[in-house]
Design a protein around this motif. Sequence first.
Motif, PDB file in Angstrom:
ATOM      1  N   GLU A 107       0.835  -1.201   0.000  1.00  0.00           N
ATOM      2  CA  GLU A 107       0.000   0.000   0.000  1.00  0.00           C
ATOM      3  C   GLU A 107       0.868   1.249   0.000  1.00  0.00           C
ATOM      4  N   ILE A 108       1.928   1.233   0.794  1.00  0.00           N
ATOM      5  CA  ILE A 108       2.851   2.367   0.811  1.00  0.00           C
ATOM      6  C   ILE A 108       3.529   2.492  -0.548  1.00  0.00           C
ATOM      7  N   MET A 109       3.893   1.363  -1.138  1.00  0.00           N
ATOM      8  CA  MET A 109       4.552   1.360  -2.447  1.00  0.00           C
ATOM      9  C   MET A 109       3.674   2.022  -3.511  1.00  0.00           C
ATOM     10  N   GLU A 110       2.390   1.774  -3.437  1.00  0.00           N
ATOM     11  CA  GLU A 110       1.464   2.400  -4.382  1.00  0.00           C
ATOM     12  C   GLU A 110       1.542   3.924  -4.275  1.00  0.00           C
ATOM     13  N   CYS A 111       1.572   4.427  -3.055  1.00  0.00           N
ATOM     14  CA  CYS A 111       1.663   5.880  -2.833  1.00  0.00           C
ATOM     15  C   CYS A 111       3.018   6.412  -3.277  1.00  0.00           C
ATOM     16  N   LEU A 112       4.087   5.706  -2.928  1.00  0.00           N
ATOM     17  CA  LEU A 112       5.425   6.141  -3.318  1.00  0.00           C
ATOM     18  C   LEU A 112       5.551   6.162  -4.839  1.00  0.00           C
ATOM     19  N   GLY A 113       5.045   5.138  -5.495  1.00  0.00           N
ATOM     20  CA  GLY A 113       5.085   5.095  -6.952  1.00  0.00           C
ATOM     21  C   GLY A 113       4.364   6.275  -7.571  1.00  0.00           C
ATOM     22  N   GLN A 114       3.235   6.642  -6.994  1.00  0.00           N
ATOM     23  CA  GLN A 114       2.469   7.772  -7.521  1.00  0.00           C
ATOM     24  C   GLN A 114       3.248   9.073  -7.383  1.00  0.00           C
ATOM     25  N   VAL A 115       3.840   9.329  -6.217  1.00  0.00           N
ATOM     26  CA  VAL A 115       4.556  10.600  -6.047  1.00  0.00           C
ATOM     27  C   VAL A 115       5.859  10.628  -6.846  1.00  0.00           C
ATOM     28  N   ILE A 116       6.485   9.483  -7.039  1.00  0.00           N
ATOM     29  CA  ILE A 116       7.686   9.446  -7.891  1.00  0.00           C
ATOM     30  C   ILE A 116       7.291   9.760  -9.328  1.00  0.00           C
ATOM     31  N   TRP A 117       6.213   9.136  -9.797  1.00  0.00           N
ATOM     32  CA  TRP A 117       5.743   9.373 -11.161  1.00  0.00           C
ATOM     33  C   TRP A 117       5.398  10.847 -11.358  1.00  0.00           C
ATOM     34  N   GLU A 118       4.674  11.434 -10.388  1.00  0.00           N
ATOM     35  CA  GLU A 118       4.308  12.847 -10.482  1.00  0.00           C
ATOM     36  C   GLU A 118       5.550  13.738 -10.481  1.00  0.00           C
ATOM     37  N   SER A 119       6.505  13.416  -9.648  1.00  0.00           N
ATOM     38  CA  SER A 119       7.743  14.186  -9.570  1.00  0.00           C
ATOM     39  C   SER A 119       8.483  14.160 -10.909  1.00  0.00           C
ATOM     40  N   GLN A 120       8.584  12.977 -11.491  1.00  0.00           N
ATOM     41  CA  GLN A 120       9.278  12.856 -12.772  1.00  0.00           C
ATOM     42  C   GLN A 120       8.516  13.554 -13.891  1.00  0.00           C
ATOM     43  N   ARG A 121       7.207  13.396 -13.888  1.00  0.00           N
ATOM     44  CA  ARG A 121       6.385  13.993 -14.938  1.00  0.00           C
ATOM     45  C   ARG A 121       6.452  15.513 -14.893  1.00  0.00           C
ATOM     46  N   THR A 128       6.903  15.431  -0.474  1.00  0.00           N
ATOM     47  CA  THR A 128       6.762  14.629   0.735  1.00  0.00           C
ATOM     48  C   THR A 128       5.410  14.835   1.401  1.00  0.00           C
ATOM     49  N   ASP A 129       4.914  16.066   1.395  1.00  0.00           N
ATOM     50  CA  ASP A 129       3.609  16.331   2.001  1.00  0.00           C
ATOM     51  C   ASP A 129       2.503  15.557   1.278  1.00  0.00           C
ATOM     52  N   HIS A 130       2.566  15.537  -0.048  1.00  0.00           N
ATOM     53  CA  HIS A 130       1.569  14.795  -0.824  1.00  0.00           C
ATOM     54  C   HIS A 130       1.696  13.293  -0.555  1.00  0.00           C
ATOM     55  N   TYR A 131       2.921  12.818  -0.454  1.00  0.00           N
ATOM     56  CA  TYR A 131       3.192  11.413  -0.138  1.00  0.00           C
ATOM     57  C   TYR A 131       2.535  11.039   1.188  1.00  0.00           C
ATOM     58  N   LEU A 132       2.763  11.850   2.213  1.00  0.00           N
ATOM     59  CA  LEU A 132       2.163  11.570   3.524  1.00  0.00           C
ATOM     60  C   LEU A 132       0.643  11.651   3.472  1.00  0.00           C
ATOM     61  N   GLU A 133       0.105  12.578   2.700  1.00  0.00           N
ATOM     62  CA  GLU A 133      -1.353  12.687   2.578  1.00  0.00           C
ATOM     63  C   GLU A 133      -1.928  11.433   1.917  1.00  0.00           C
ATOM     64  N   LEU A 134      -1.286  10.951   0.863  1.00  0.00           N
ATOM     65  CA  LEU A 134      -1.736   9.710   0.226  1.00  0.00           C
ATOM     66  C   LEU A 134      -1.663   8.545   1.210  1.00  0.00           C
ATOM     67  N   LEU A 135      -0.587   8.499   1.989  1.00  0.00           N
ATOM     68  CA  LEU A 135      -0.434   7.434   2.984  1.00  0.00           C
ATOM     69  C   LEU A 135      -1.536   7.499   4.038  1.00  0.00           C
ATOM     70  N   ARG A 136      -1.842   8.706   4.486  1.00  0.00           N
ATOM     71  CA  ARG A 136      -2.918   8.863   5.487  1.00  0.00           C
ATOM     72  C   ARG A 136      -4.255   8.394   4.910  1.00  0.00           C
ATOM     73  N   GLN A 137      -4.501   8.726   3.646  1.00  0.00           N
ATOM     74  CA  GLN A 137      -5.745   8.282   3.010  1.00  0.00           C
ATOM     75  C   GLN A 137      -5.817   6.756   2.976  1.00  0.00           C
TER      76      GLN A 137
END
Length: 142
Positions: A107-121, A128-137
């Motif tokens: 589940e954490i990997m899913e969030c990390l993958g999303q923020v890495i993809w967004e960062s690269q794009r 990091t704030d968005h990463y933590l927000e996704l994790l909290r969700q």
Amino acid sequence: MFNPSRDQVRQFFTETWAKHRQHKILTPMESMALTWILQHPEYHEALENPDAAQQEFSVEKGQVNPFLHLSMHLAINEQVSIDHPPGIRSIYEQLAARTDEHHAMHEIMECLGQVIWESQRLGKPLDTDHYLELLRQHSTRH
């Protein structure tokens, strides 16, 4: 800062698996990697095949990159162990209590993958704030 190349990462995982199969002594990092390798028997064939270590894995073809997946396990393991970003350890513990430790990592990997993809794009640093927000969700889902 440690920033291995793609080939170095793949070599690390294939050598770790080979050392394990040959009953050789592993370094602490290899032991940590082996924990995740053992939990992913679907990757063992790729780790034993030198051609797979050179293969391109395409999301468009529905392929999972075993080396990336295992690397993300190690990265998340490190994040949780040092609680960085702050709060990830408690989120991990909530997720693990709800399911199990491996599923929590995914589940954490899913969030990390999303923020890495967004960062690269976007060509921006990882948010990091968005990463933590996704994790909290994820941690509040039932």
